[in-house]
Design an enzyme around this catalytic site. Structure first.
Site, PDB file in Angstrom:
ATOM      1  N   ALA A  25     -48.618 -53.203 -19.184  1.00 21.16           N
ATOM      2  CA  ALA A  25     -50.123 -53.673 -18.473  1.00 21.16           C
ATOM      3  C   ALA A  25     -51.056 -52.214 -18.553  1.00 21.16           C
ATOM      4  O   ALA A  25     -51.599 -53.854 -19.314  1.00 21.16           O
ATOM      5  CB  ALA A  25     -49.488 -53.675 -16.871  1.00 21.16           C
ATOM      6  N   ASP A 131     -39.238 -39.945  -5.799  1.00 25.27           N
ATOM      7  CA  ASP A 131     -39.331 -38.982  -5.228  1.00 25.27           C
ATOM      8  C   ASP A 131     -40.785 -39.545  -3.996  1.00 25.27           C
ATOM      9  O   ASP A 131     -40.915 -38.855  -2.385  1.00 25.27           O
ATOM     10  CB  ASP A 131     -39.650 -37.986  -4.947  1.00 25.27           C
ATOM     11  CG  ASP A 131     -38.189 -37.241  -5.776  1.00 25.27           C
ATOM     12  OD1 ASP A 131     -37.156 -38.070  -6.298  1.00 25.27           O
ATOM     13  OD2 ASP A 131     -38.805 -36.320  -6.380  1.00 25.27           O
ATOM     14  N   GLY A 174     -33.875 -35.746  -4.774  1.00 29.82           N
ATOM     15  CA  GLY A 174     -34.871 -35.906  -3.485  1.00 29.82           C
ATOM     16  C   GLY A 174     -34.530 -34.002  -3.024  1.00 29.82           C
ATOM     17  O   GLY A 174     -33.712 -33.572  -2.001  1.00 29.82           O
ATOM     18  N   SER A 219     -16.266 -44.454  11.984  1.00 29.12           N
ATOM     19  CA  SER A 219     -16.478 -43.991  10.812  1.00 29.12           C
ATOM     20  C   SER A 219     -18.163 -43.492  11.131  1.00 29.12           C
ATOM     21  O   SER A 219     -18.527 -43.757  12.220  1.00 29.12           O
ATOM     22  CB  SER A 219     -17.042 -45.297   9.619  1.00 29.12           C
ATOM     23  OG  SER A 219     -17.902 -46.572  10.286  1.00 29.12           O
ATOM     24  N   ARG A 256     -15.837 -37.261   3.478  1.00 28.14           N
ATOM     25  CA  ARG A 256     -15.539 -37.895   1.829  1.00 28.14           C
ATOM     26  C   ARG A 256     -17.082 -37.056   1.658  1.00 28.14           C
ATOM     27  O   ARG A 256     -18.008 -37.265   2.287  1.00 28.14           O
ATOM     28  CB  ARG A 256     -15.831 -38.701   1.010  1.00 28.14           C
ATOM     29  CG  ARG A 256     -13.740 -38.616   1.283  1.00 28.14           C
ATOM     30  CD  ARG A 256     -13.416 -37.929   0.690  1.00 28.14           C
ATOM     31  NE  ARG A 256     -11.658 -38.419   0.963  1.00 28.14           N
ATOM     32  CZ  ARG A 256     -10.840 -38.399   1.732  1.00 28.14           C
ATOM     33  NH1 ARG A 256     -11.088 -37.275   2.618  1.00 28.14           N
ATOM     34  NH2 ARG A 256      -9.733 -38.472   1.226  1.00 28.14           N
ATOM     35  N   HIS A 262     -28.112 -39.311 -11.036  1.00 26.76           N
ATOM     36  CA  HIS A 262     -29.378 -40.478 -11.588  1.00 26.76           C
ATOM     37  C   HIS A 262     -28.973 -41.846 -11.390  1.00 26.76           C
ATOM     38  O   HIS A 262     -30.010 -42.326 -12.918  1.00 26.76           O
ATOM     39  CB  HIS A 262     -29.355 -39.592 -13.052  1.00 26.76           C
ATOM     40  CG  HIS A 262     -29.535 -38.063 -13.394  1.00 26.76           C
ATOM     41  ND1 HIS A 262     -29.143 -36.941 -12.792  1.00 26.76           N
ATOM     42  CD2 HIS A 262     -30.708 -37.747 -13.215  1.00 26.76           C
ATOM     43  CE1 HIS A 262     -29.731 -35.850 -12.442  1.00 26.76           C
ATOM     44  NE2 HIS A 262     -30.257 -36.198 -12.921  1.00 26.76           N
TER      45      HIS A 262
HETATM   46  O1  F6P Z   1     -37.685 -37.331 -10.728  1.00 28.18           O
HETATM   47  C1  F6P Z   1     -37.907 -36.724  -9.354  1.00 28.18           C
HETATM   48  C2  F6P Z   1     -36.026 -36.376  -9.179  1.00 28.18           C
HETATM   49  O2  F6P Z   1     -35.391 -37.630  -9.323  1.00 28.18           O
HETATM   50  C3  F6P Z   1     -36.142 -35.225  -7.623  1.00 28.18           C
HETATM   51  O3  F6P Z   1     -35.570 -36.126  -6.922  1.00 28.18           O
HETATM   52  C4  F6P Z   1     -34.848 -35.095  -8.947  1.00 28.18           C
HETATM   53  O4  F6P Z   1     -34.726 -33.531  -8.007  1.00 28.18           O
HETATM   54  C5  F6P Z   1     -35.307 -34.098  -9.499  1.00 28.18           C
HETATM   55  O5  F6P Z   1     -35.926 -35.246 -10.295  1.00 28.18           O
HETATM   56  C6  F6P Z   1     -33.408 -34.164 -10.510  1.00 28.18           C
HETATM   57  O6  F6P Z   1     -34.290 -34.659 -12.404  1.00 28.18           O
HETATM   58  P1  F6P Z   1     -33.974 -34.128 -13.534  1.00 28.18           P
HETATM   59  O7  F6P Z   1     -32.209 -34.431 -13.308  1.00 28.18           O
HETATM   60  O8  F6P Z   1     -34.584 -34.123 -14.172  1.00 28.18           O
HETATM   61  O9  F6P Z   1     -33.512 -32.294 -13.633  1.00 28.18           O
END
Ligand code: F6P
Length: 332
Positions: A25, A131, A174, A219, A256, A262
């Site tokens: 964009a 985040d 987070g 659960s 568990r 990621h």
């Molecule tokens: O971008 C934010 C974030 O995803 C956080 O929630 C997380 O703690 C951090 O990045 C992890 O980042 P990296 O894998 O780059 O260390």
């Protein structure tokens, strides 16, 4: 005064779904407005080292729906050094850039603000972080997709938890804030949620779990933001064991830990993130074209807003306690 009206764009920090929609964009709105657009590779690294590519309308075809960033990102420690910012300033000046659009979260926009104080072009920030913790906006690009990804995983975990009468601690991203955790806890019907903003209380958690069990719930899903406790969800379980407060005993079944990690950062952006990225990027180009600078574009009550970097970076976005209370109320 350079003869070319050149606009630069970069993506920086943690990648977020929708960054490509924002690049597209910026380029499409920029070229329509008569700008020549370039993109620096790997965030501030490419800016310091002068690594950029030309971007025209065709160069950004077919990226709207893709996760990641075609420009790549980096967490660039050198940008803390004033000498590196001075190099960035001279790269922008030598390339005849009039404006730079920075797509990223808190670290990115902190860098943008510092760069603005040494460069007389316009620096405009676009909030993009899963985040959702950046001030100056209600929503950051990537948050909605990350929540939906985590939610889909929790729905699947719920199937297994129900079938085997188990307790799951599900860790979501987070490190410093619990916005993803809170939304997916509500959306996923979690029995409890642990956030970095709320001090961890071992006994209170055990009571919630036991109370649920006594009410016939076999659960249990506890959503844990990674920064809620040292070691994340695994750390919580270990801490409970170390204090002799067994979640497994409270639940009456196995426990568990699942760390989503990621997967929350990747994937195709949702429609909300694509629309948000598109709106914010057009607004950023517009602000630069109108001669405004030193600000972050955002959304406030569904309208586009602009906030100076200093004010946006000062703002601490708070967890809504009524939303937190919902988790408990609806745990049944
Ligand atoms: O971008 C934010 C974030 O995803 C956080 O929630 C997380 O703690 C951090 O990045 C992890 O980042 P990296 O894998 O780059 O260390």
């Amino acid at each position: 005064m350079p003869t070319v009206q050149r606009l630069a764009v970069l993506t920086s920090g943690g990648d977020a779904p929708g960054m490509n929609a924002a690049i597209r964009a910026v380029v499409r709105a920029g070229t329509r407005a008569g700008w020549d657009v370039i993109g620096f590779r790997r965030g501030y690294s490419g800016l310091i080292d002068d690594v950029a590519i030309d971007l025209d309308a065709r160069a950004v075809a077919n990226i709207l729906q893709r996760g990641g960033s075609i420009l790549d990102t980096a967490r660039e420690d050198r940008f803390h050094d004033p000498a590196a910012r001075e190099r960035a300033r001279s790269v922008l000046t030598n390339r005849g850039c009039m404006a730079l659009i920075t797509i990223g979260g808190n670290g990115t926009q902190t860098g943008a603000s510092k760069l603005q104080s040494v460069w007389n072009g316009a620096v405009i920030g676009i909030p993009s972080t899963i985040d959702n913790d950046l001030g100056g906006t209600d929503r950051s690009i990537g948050f909605d997709t990350a929540c939906n990804t985590a939610l889909e995983a929790i729905d699947r975990i719920r199937d297994s938890a129900n079938t085997l009468d188990r307790l799951f601690l599900v860790e979501v991203m987070g490190r410093h804030c619990g916005f993803i955790a809170l939304d997916v806890a509500i959306g996923g019907g979690a029995e409890a949620v642990l956030l970095p903003e709320v001090p961890f209380d071992c006994d209170a958690l055990a009571q919630i779990v036991q109370g649920n069990y006594e009410r016939g719930k076999l659960s249990c899903i506890i959503v844990v933001a990674e920064g809620a406790f040292p070691g994340g969800a695994r750390g919580v379980l270990d801490e409970m064991d170390a204090r002799g407060v067994s979640l497994e005993a409270a639940q009456g079944a196995g426990a568990r830990v699942t760390i989503l990690g990621h997967i929350q950062r990747g994937g195709n952006p949702t429609v909300r993130d694509r629309v948000l990225a598109s709106r914010l990027s057009v607004a950023a180009v517009d602000a630069a074209a109108c001669g405004r600078r030193n600000l972050l574009v955002g959304v406030s009550s569904r309208s586009i807003c602009e906030t100076g970097f200093a004010e946006a970076l000062m703002e601490k976005r708070e967890i809504d306690p009524t939303q937190l209370a919902l988790v408990n109320t609806l745990a049944g």
